[in-house]
Design a protein around this motif. Sequence first.
Motif, PDB file in Angstrom:
ATOM      1  N   ASN A  21      -5.496   4.965  -1.074  1.00  0.00           N
ATOM      2  CA  ASN A  21      -4.406   5.775  -1.604  1.00  0.00           C
ATOM      3  C   ASN A  21      -3.234   5.855  -0.629  1.00  0.00           C
ATOM      4  N   THR A  22      -3.520   5.847   0.647  1.00  0.00           N
ATOM      5  CA  THR A  22      -2.461   5.847   1.659  1.00  0.00           C
ATOM      6  C   THR A  22      -1.673   4.548   1.582  1.00  0.00           C
ATOM      7  N   VAL A  23      -2.374   3.440   1.454  1.00  0.00           N
ATOM      8  CA  VAL A  23      -1.709   2.144   1.316  1.00  0.00           C
ATOM      9  C   VAL A  23      -0.861   2.144   0.050  1.00  0.00           C
ATOM     10  N   GLN A  24      -1.398   2.669  -1.018  1.00  0.00           N
ATOM     11  CA  GLN A  24      -0.669   2.724  -2.282  1.00  0.00           C
ATOM     12  C   GLN A  24       0.590   3.584  -2.147  1.00  0.00           C
ATOM     13  N   ASP A  25       0.490   4.720  -1.459  1.00  0.00           N
ATOM     14  CA  ASP A  25       1.657   5.586  -1.263  1.00  0.00           C
ATOM     15  C   ASP A  25       2.763   4.862  -0.505  1.00  0.00           C
ATOM     16  N   CYS A  40       3.148   1.613  -0.315  1.00  0.00           N
ATOM     17  CA  CYS A  40       3.657   0.534  -1.174  1.00  0.00           C
ATOM     18  C   CYS A  40       4.700   1.071  -2.151  1.00  0.00           C
ATOM     19  N   LEU A  41       4.444   2.249  -2.696  1.00  0.00           N
ATOM     20  CA  LEU A  41       5.416   2.863  -3.607  1.00  0.00           C
ATOM     21  C   LEU A  41       6.718   3.196  -2.881  1.00  0.00           C
ATOM     22  N   LYS A  42       6.609   3.643  -1.641  1.00  0.00           N
ATOM     23  CA  LYS A  42       7.812   3.922  -0.851  1.00  0.00           C
ATOM     24  C   LYS A  42       8.585   2.639  -0.566  1.00  0.00           C
ATOM     25  N   PHE A  43       7.868   1.555  -0.301  1.00  0.00           N
ATOM     26  CA  PHE A  43       8.523   0.270  -0.060  1.00  0.00           C
ATOM     27  C   PHE A  43       9.269  -0.186  -1.306  1.00  0.00           C
TER      28      PHE A  43
END
Length: 79
Positions: free
Chosen positions: A36-40, A42-45
């Motif tokens: 979920n941290t990676v996903q968060d 990625c969304l910011k990127f």
Amino acid sequence: MANKTLTMLQIRRILQLLNAGLSQRKIAKTLSISRNTVQDYCLKFIKSRLTHDELLALDDHALNEILSSGRAARLKDDR
């Protein structure tokens, strides 16, 4: 540990691994962080509308500004 922020080195490593074509699950496992941290991140990127290469070319301060711009301001407690 909840709400632990990643170091800039870890954030750059996420970008490098995304650029290499790894999945979010594989990145999370490789870096020993939550999926979920990676996903968060990625969304910011994606929200920044910059490519992975453009984000990697930024200095730490500029990258931090882009990533923290989406954070909600804390509300003042008038109690």
